[in-house]
Design an enzyme around this catalytic site. Structure first.
Site: not given
Ligand SMILES: [Mg+2]
Length: 236
Positions: A4, A6
């Site tokens: 992932d 962010d």
């Molecule tokens: Mg995230």
């Protein structure tokens, strides 16, 4: 390995909060709203929501009702879409002005894995993923990027559905059982678990170890440097 973006590779959340605050401060001034924007507004109306839903909720809290408009509305349009698009202008401006640095531990791990020629990809709901990766100096490490733009094009359901991660695994030419996923969000961990990935690593940036485990994480770490040191310890 699928990451992932962010909260796993980059601390992007601060930049989003800054962009929301700048944008709504401006919009409230234009509309003569006297109750100022606060951090509580962020958690109540914006955090975790899709952009236009968040804008509508925020405006409603100040008694403002606007038409939805179209995703193609310019940032100057007095519509929910226009105001949402204006937030993105602020985000891009903040990214340019403040820059973006990856978490040091994340940089350490991905550099180490890149040297080992580990197949790696990024799976992020963000439409700005390529730009953030470029600003963070990571773009060349990730030949596979499944972001919001790809998800829209391929009609992939968003997390917690496993679709985006499964598409990433397919891009790596690997079955999910042979892929490790790194996620900091409950919905993201649930998505990887639903896809039967080989190892689901929860990264605790505030969600909490228990919540990440309950969502399906096999292991929970506080920083990707923990994983880097674990792999080099196993080597020795
Ligand atoms: Mg995230």
């Amino acid at each position: 390995m699928l990451f992932d973006l962010d909260g796993v590779l980059t601390p992007t959340a601060d930049l989003h909060r800054y962009a929301w605050q700048s944008m709504f401060t401006e919009v409230f001034a234009e509309k003569g709203v006297t109750r100022p924007y606060t951090d509580d507004d962020y958690f109540e109306h914006l955090d975790g929501k899709r952009r236009y839903d968040g804008v509508a909720s925020m405006l409603a809290s100040r008694g403002i009702v606007l038409p939805l408009g179209l995703p193609t509305d310019p940032p100057t349009a007095d519509t929910i879409s226009g105001i949402g698009n204006r937030k993105n202008v602020y985000f891009e401006r903040a990214l340019t002005e403040l820059g973006m640095h990856p978490y040091p531990g994340s940089r350490l791990l991905v550099d180490e894995l890149f040297e080992k020629r580990m197949p790696m990809g990024v799976v992020s709901s963000s439409n700005n993923a390529r730009w953030v990766l470029t600003a963070a100096g990571l773009i060349d490490l990730f030949p596979i990027i499944v972001d919001g733009v790809v998800a829209a094009r391929e009609s992939l359901a968003s997390k917690p559905a496993p679709d985006m991660f499964l598409f990433g695994a397919a891009q790596l030419n690997l079955p999910a059982a042979q892929v490790v996923v790194f996620e900091d969000a409950i919905s993201g961990v649930a998505a990887a678990r639903a896809g039967n990935f080989g190892l689901v690593v929860g990264v605790d940036r505030g969600a909490g170890h228990d919540a990440l485990r309950d969502a399906g994480a096999d292991v929970v770490i506080d920083d990707l440097a923990d994983y880097a040191s674990a792999t080099s310890e196993r080597r020795h």
